[in-house]
Design an enzyme around this catalytic site. Structure first.
Site, PDB file in Angstrom:
ATOM      1  N   GLU A  40       0.869  -1.172   0.000  1.00 62.05           N
ATOM      2  CA  GLU A  40       0.000   0.000   0.000  1.00 62.05           C
ATOM      3  C   GLU A  40       0.908   1.225   0.000  1.00 62.05           C
ATOM      4  OE1 GLU A  40      -3.827   1.380   2.579  1.00 62.05           O
ATOM      5  OE2 GLU A  40      -2.045   0.781   3.685  1.00 62.05           O
ATOM      6  N   GLU A  70      -8.056  10.903   3.221  1.00 65.19           N
ATOM      7  CA  GLU A  70      -8.240   9.963   4.320  1.00 65.19           C
ATOM      8  C   GLU A  70      -8.411  10.689   5.643  1.00 65.19           C
ATOM      9  OE1 GLU A  70      -6.302   5.884   6.010  1.00 65.19           O
ATOM     10  OE2 GLU A  70      -4.912   7.385   5.237  1.00 65.19           O
TER      11      GLU A  70
END
Length: 218
Positions: free
Chosen positions: A113, A204
């Site tokens: 990621e 986020e």
């Protein structure tokens, strides 16, 4: 894509009318799809979140995400698969709580990621590796291992590559030459770099707060 305290990543989805389904785990909401030729993804755990595309008729890469009381929410718009491409973006507006706005993506084999953080921070608790200069800015590269966390293949243990600059302003166009970051990860990341999965401009928030972003990627 829940990311421990370090980072991570939504939705009641709307894009014409979109379905709700569990994207990453049985306790998470979210979805993926396409809009105006772009891929989108939204993940959240607890609370509520939604993604819409209010200006995509004019700017195909436009999206808006709103979230409320989410334990973790991450989402945005881009490509699937991603590539070592040059990406442009503009965060038109951003309000409420958030942790980062990044070029965000995944690889498989190995499962990684990655974040190229343009606004906010993704570095807390990670191990500093080196620095890379790109597009007129200096980014610090960090690594962090996620153990038994949600991922694109389900709960898994995987590594995060985290390039942190974080100084972008709203209302301004920026360029991200992803090849500069990817080449550095290949050379200095202990895990190498895998096969591209999706790659998006993402916002986020894992603070449990609420907020809204309207942004465009190209």
């Amino acid at each position: 894509m829940k990311k421990s305290k370090l980072i991570k990543a939504g939705l009641t989805l709307v894009s014409s009318f979109v379905l709700l389904f569990s994207a990453m785990s049985s306790i998470a909401g979210g979805g993926t799809g396409t809009d105006h030729g772009y891929f989108w993804s939204l993940y959240y755990s607890s609370g509520s979140a939604s993604i819409t595309f209010p200006d995509a008729g004019t700017y195909a890469g436009n999206f808006q995400i709103s979230w409320s009381n989410c334990g973790d929410v991450i989402g945005g718009k881009g490509w699937n698969p991603g590539s070592a491409q040059t990406i442009g973006f503009n965060v038109g507006s951003l309000s409420g709580t958030y942790n980062n706005v990044s070029i965000y993506g995944w690889t498989t084999s190995p499962l990684i990621e990655y974040y190229i953080c343009e606004k906010g921070s993704v570095s807390g608790g990670a191990t500093f590796i080196n620095s890379v200069s790109s597009d007129g800015e200096n980014y610090n590269f960090y690594e962090h291992q996620q153990k038994n966390q949600p991922s694109i293949i389900g709960t898994a243990t995987f590594w995060q590559y985290l390039d942190n600059w974080g100084g972008a302003s709203t209302g301004k166009n920026y360029t991200v030459t992803t090849a500069n970051h990817i080449n550095n990860w290949k050379s200095h990341g202990g895990q190498g770099f895998g096969t591209y999965n999706y790659q998006i401009l993402a916002c986020e928030d894992f603070s449990g707060g609420s907020g809204t972003i309207n942004a465009t990627v190209w």
